[in-house]
Design a protein around this motif. Structure first.
Motif, PDB file in Angstrom:
ATOM      1  N   GLY A 117      13.342  -0.471 -17.378  1.00  0.00           N
ATOM      2  CA  GLY A 117      13.535   0.375 -18.552  1.00  0.00           C
ATOM      3  C   GLY A 117      13.238  -0.360 -19.855  1.00  0.00           C
ATOM      4  O   GLY A 117      12.419  -1.291 -19.899  1.00  0.00           O
ATOM      5  N   ILE A 118      13.909   0.043 -20.915  1.00  0.00           N
ATOM      6  CA  ILE A 118      13.721  -0.582 -22.228  1.00  0.00           C
ATOM      7  C   ILE A 118      14.072  -2.065 -22.171  1.00  0.00           C
ATOM      8  O   ILE A 118      13.384  -2.896 -22.760  1.00  0.00           O
ATOM      9  N   THR A 119      15.133  -2.396 -21.434  1.00  0.00           N
ATOM     10  CA  THR A 119      15.539  -3.804 -21.308  1.00  0.00           C
ATOM     11  C   THR A 119      14.403  -4.632 -20.727  1.00  0.00           C
ATOM     12  O   THR A 119      14.076  -5.710 -21.237  1.00  0.00           O
ATOM     13  N   GLY A 120      13.793  -4.147 -19.676  1.00  0.00           N
ATOM     14  CA  GLY A 120      12.675  -4.856 -19.060  1.00  0.00           C
ATOM     15  C   GLY A 120      11.469  -4.944 -19.983  1.00  0.00           C
ATOM     16  O   GLY A 120      10.780  -5.963 -20.037  1.00  0.00           O
ATOM     17  N   TRP A 121      11.205  -3.864 -20.706  1.00  0.00           N
ATOM     18  CA  TRP A 121      10.081  -3.828 -21.647  1.00  0.00           C
ATOM     19  C   TRP A 121      10.244  -4.929 -22.695  1.00  0.00           C
ATOM     20  O   TRP A 121       9.310  -5.690 -22.971  1.00  0.00           O
ATOM     21  N   ILE A 122      11.441  -5.013 -23.258  1.00  0.00           N
ATOM     22  CA  ILE A 122      11.723  -6.038 -24.269  1.00  0.00           C
ATOM     23  C   ILE A 122      11.672  -7.434 -23.650  1.00  0.00           C
ATOM     24  O   ILE A 122      11.118  -8.365 -24.248  1.00  0.00           O
ATOM     25  N   ASP A 123      12.231  -7.582 -22.457  1.00  0.00           N
ATOM     26  CA  ASP A 123      12.208  -8.885 -21.766  1.00  0.00           C
ATOM     27  C   ASP A 123      10.785  -9.383 -21.543  1.00  0.00           C
ATOM     28  O   ASP A 123      10.540 -10.589 -21.564  1.00  0.00           O
ATOM     29  N   GLU A 124       9.847  -8.464 -21.342  1.00  0.00           N
ATOM     30  CA  GLU A 124       8.443  -8.849 -21.149  1.00  0.00           C
ATOM     31  C   GLU A 124       7.772  -9.212 -22.473  1.00  0.00           C
ATOM     32  O   GLU A 124       6.646  -9.698 -22.495  1.00  0.00           O
ATOM     33  N   GLY A 125       8.455  -8.966 -23.587  1.00  0.00           N
ATOM     34  CA  GLY A 125       7.901  -9.297 -24.908  1.00  0.00           C
ATOM     35  C   GLY A 125       7.045  -8.194 -25.504  1.00  0.00           C
ATOM     36  O   GLY A 125       6.328  -8.427 -26.476  1.00  0.00           O
ATOM     37  N   PHE A 126       7.137  -6.987 -24.954  1.00  0.00           N
ATOM     38  CA  PHE A 126       6.335  -5.868 -25.443  1.00  0.00           C
ATOM     39  C   PHE A 126       7.029  -5.198 -26.625  1.00  0.00           C
ATOM     40  O   PHE A 126       8.249  -5.147 -26.703  1.00  0.00           O
ATOM     41  N   GLU A 127       6.233  -4.664 -27.532  1.00  0.00           N
ATOM     42  CA  GLU A 127       6.723  -3.994 -28.731  1.00  0.00           C
ATOM     43  C   GLU A 127       7.225  -2.587 -28.408  1.00  0.00           C
ATOM     44  O   GLU A 127       6.709  -1.915 -27.512  1.00  0.00           O
ATOM     45  N   LEU A 128       8.204  -2.156 -29.191  1.00  0.00           N
ATOM     46  CA  LEU A 128       8.683  -0.777 -29.110  1.00  0.00           C
ATOM     47  C   LEU A 128       8.104   0.020 -30.265  1.00  0.00           C
ATOM     48  O   LEU A 128       7.845  -0.522 -31.341  1.00  0.00           O
ATOM     49  N   ALA A 129       7.906   1.293 -30.051  1.00  0.00           N
ATOM     50  CA  ALA A 129       7.564   2.217 -31.129  1.00  0.00           C
ATOM     51  C   ALA A 129       8.876   2.808 -31.633  1.00  0.00           C
ATOM     52  O   ALA A 129       9.840   2.899 -30.876  1.00  0.00           O
ATOM     53  N   VAL A 130       8.920   3.177 -32.894  1.00  0.00           N
ATOM     54  CA  VAL A 130      10.129   3.773 -33.455  1.00  0.00           C
ATOM     55  C   VAL A 130       9.805   5.130 -34.049  1.00  0.00           C
ATOM     56  O   VAL A 130       8.648   5.428 -34.338  1.00  0.00           O
ATOM     57  N   GLY A 131      10.806   5.944 -34.213  1.00  0.00           N
ATOM     58  CA  GLY A 131      10.631   7.281 -34.755  1.00  0.00           C
ATOM     59  C   GLY A 131      10.546   8.307 -33.649  1.00  0.00           C
ATOM     60  O   GLY A 131      10.721   8.002 -32.477  1.00  0.00           O
ATOM     61  N   HIS A 132      10.276   9.527 -34.049  1.00  0.00           N
ATOM     62  CA  HIS A 132      10.286  10.639 -33.101  1.00  0.00           C
ATOM     63  C   HIS A 132       8.922  10.898 -32.476  1.00  0.00           C
ATOM     64  O   HIS A 132       8.831  11.685 -31.534  1.00  0.00           O
ATOM     65  N   GLY A 133       7.852  10.267 -32.968  1.00  0.00           N
ATOM     66  CA  GLY A 133       6.530  10.470 -32.382  1.00  0.00           C
ATOM     67  C   GLY A 133       6.345   9.660 -31.127  1.00  0.00           C
ATOM     68  O   GLY A 133       7.015   8.672 -30.912  1.00  0.00           O
ATOM     69  N   GLY A 134       5.442  10.079 -30.235  1.00  0.00           N
ATOM     70  CA  GLY A 134       5.205   9.404 -28.964  1.00  0.00           C
ATOM     71  C   GLY A 134       4.253   8.291 -29.022  1.00  0.00           C
ATOM     72  O   GLY A 134       3.599   7.896 -29.882  1.00  0.00           O
TER      73      GLY A 134
END
Length: 134
Positions: A117-134
């Motif tokens: 999930g998000i935890t794994g995504w962050i652990d891999e060093g990948f960026e998150l998008a923010v806001g309501h858009g996809g």
């Protein structure tokens, strides 16, 4: 003296291959999802099964906010029946992705869980998008 790891012998290699191979029918990981998105090879729809508020605070790029409780046939009518859905939630401590996968499967849709999930995504060093858009 035998450790608790070795106390029960490992399965025969053919049984282990069948067991672990089956997991790939149900799961994918953050690295493979990121690679598909970054390489322009995204052949799946990515659902974030968390609340819209958590989605807005940070989500996987290209993900669509689809809280698991909102997954109903009417929300899927624009997707061909053979569309592969990949679902995720907060991480291993959260069962929202499992709930989403269950709902999609009950609706006859192909689905895989993005483990970590998000935890794994962050652990891999990948960026998150923010806001309501996809």
């Amino acid at each position: 003296m035998t450790s608790s790891v070795a106390a029960i012998p490992a399965a025969a290699s053919d049984r282990a291959a069948a067991h672990f191979g089956t997991a790939f029918e149900f799961e994918t990981d953050c690295w493979d999802v990121h690679d598909a998105i970054a390489g322009g090879k995204q052949d799946f729809v990515l659902f974030d099964a968390r609340s819209p508020d958590l989605y807005a605070r940070g989500h996987v790029p290209q993900a669509i906010s689809m809280p698991h409780g909102k997954i109903v046939d009417a929300k899927l009518r624009d997707y061909p029946l053979d569309t592969l859905f990949v679902v995720y939630c907060a991480g291993p401590h959260c069962n929202g992705a499992h709930r989403a996968a269950y709902r999609l499967a009950k609706l006859g849709r192909p689905v895989k869980l993005m483990i970590g999930g998000i935890t794994g995504w962050i652990d891999e060093g990948f960026e998150l998008a923010v806001g309501h858009g996809g």
